[in-house]
Design an enzyme around this catalytic site. Structure first.
Site, mmCIF file in Angstrom:
data_model
loop_
_atom_site.group_PDB
_atom_site.id
_atom_site.type_symbol
_atom_site.label_atom_id
_atom_site.label_comp_id
_atom_site.label_asym_id
_atom_site.label_seq_id
_atom_site.Cartn_x
_atom_site.Cartn_y
_atom_site.Cartn_z
ATOM 1 N N SER A 157 1.242 -1.185 6.795
ATOM 2 C CA SER A 157 1.145 -2.640 6.911
ATOM 3 C C SER A 157 0.550 -3.206 5.638
ATOM 4 C CB SER A 157 0.259 -3.016 8.100
ATOM 5 O OG SER A 157 -0.076 -4.382 8.075
ATOM 6 N N TYR A 183 -8.545 -1.329 11.248
ATOM 7 C CA TYR A 183 -7.082 -1.425 11.203
ATOM 8 C C TYR A 183 -6.571 -1.133 9.798
ATOM 9 C CZ TYR A 183 -2.400 -3.448 11.448
ATOM 10 O OH TYR A 183 -1.040 -3.651 11.377
#
Length: 331
Positions: A157, A183
């Site tokens: 990501s 994350y």
């Protein structure tokens, strides 16, 4: 040989869909394993690969929706929890015992900005589900991946910008927990995993790619976020409807799945590997812009990959750490 981290001029862009990148590709006779294929990007990836003729193996904690959505497509289903090492071992072991090869492995399952949690080994939950479980899965599937000269696609990501891998405290045992740092670390890990798996696997015909799909609101990743947070980030309107602007990485699920599908199937990538891809092309390496931040949406108008997420030395170091944290030897 290391593949250069720079665009190859694929001819696709941020608005391209899975249908665009597949074209007339025929995957008949190929077996594709997809994690997280019960919804969102994983489901769109499975639909695209299955529609091109591949036999799909869905691995997820819940396969109910996938069974309905993939009706008419050659598929099988297994319940697997990436945070549970015994579950990963059981599912992978059963597949390897079948004697079949794997031609495509797309590691799509994940969680985002979750509150602090830990798996049975004490590993922080986002690192465990997003990365370590996938590391263990690929390790256990290795005989089948090698037999199929597989392409392995890890879902990274742009959120890798939130954090590098913090090698001296990956599980937030000595630093304050931040959901976005957790994350970001897990997505940096997925990118580095592709770098090192490709280096180790290419002599066996196995190549690996890290794919950034974009910011896709219509996925299960938003479960820990409020509508107010999504509005503030410019990802949904006040009514909660997604704002779509591929130029800012705000994509439909079909557009988001296009990059992992391109990585898994494109002949343009023959002989290449170990690179971070976005918008259906290899991304440029870029330098950080502005100050560090942990706010949702701050990176949506940026592109490219930071050097630490494709650093081969960090990738090798992460591999060693991963074997220690999972207690699994891999290659």
């Amino acid at each position: 040989m290391t593949t250069a981290q720079r665009p190859i001029g694929s001819g696709f862009d941020a608005s391209s869909t899975t249908k665009d990148v597949l074209g007339s590709t025929d995957l008949t006779g190929k077996i594709a394993i997809v994690t997280g294929a019960n919804s969102g990007l994983g489901l769109q990836t499975a639909l695209a690969l299955g529609s091109a003729g591949a036999h799909i193996v869905v691995l997820d904690r819940d396969t109910t929706n996938a069974r309905s959505a993939l009706a008419g497509i050659s598929a099988e289903y297994a319940t697997m929890d990436l945070s549970d090492p015994a579950s990963v071992d059981a599912v992978a072991g059963e597949f390897v015992a079948s004697g079949r090869p794997v031609h495509i492995l797309v590691e799509s399952a994940g969680i985002m900005a979750a509150p602090l949690g830990r798996d049975s080994r004490g590993n922080e939950l986002q690192l465990s589900i997003n990365y370590l479980g996938h590391f263990q899965l690929a390790a256990r599937l290795w005989p089948a991946l090698r037999a199929g000269s597989a392409r392995v696609v890890t879902l990274t990501s742009l959120g890798h910008r939130h954090s590098p891998v913090v090698f001296d405290d990956p599980n937030f045992e000595h630093r304050e927990y931040d959901p976005w740092a957790g994350y970001g670390q897990s997505k940096t890990a997925m990118s580095l995993f592709a770098v090192e798996l490709d280096r180790r696997g290419q002599e066996y015909g196995v190549r690996a790619f890290a794919a950034h799909p974009g910011s896709i609101v219509a996925t299960g990743l938003k479960q820990y976020l409020t509508t107010e947070q999504l509005v503030a980030a410019g990802m949904v309107d006040p009514d909660g409807d997604p704002i779509l602007d591929p130029s800012k990485q705000l994509k439909t699920p079909e557009q988001g799945a296009a990059t992992p599908v391109w990585c898994a199937t494109s002949p343009q990538l023959a002989g290449l590997g170990g690179v971070y891809c976005e918008d259906c092309d290899v991304a440029d390496i870029v330098q950080p812009v502005g100050s560090d931040t942990t706010e949702l949406g701050d990176f949506n108008d940026l592109d490219g990959v930071l050097p630490y997420a494709v650093d081969p030395l960090q990738a090798e170091r992460l591999w060693e750490l991963s074997e220690k944290l999972t207690r699994v030897r891999f290659l």
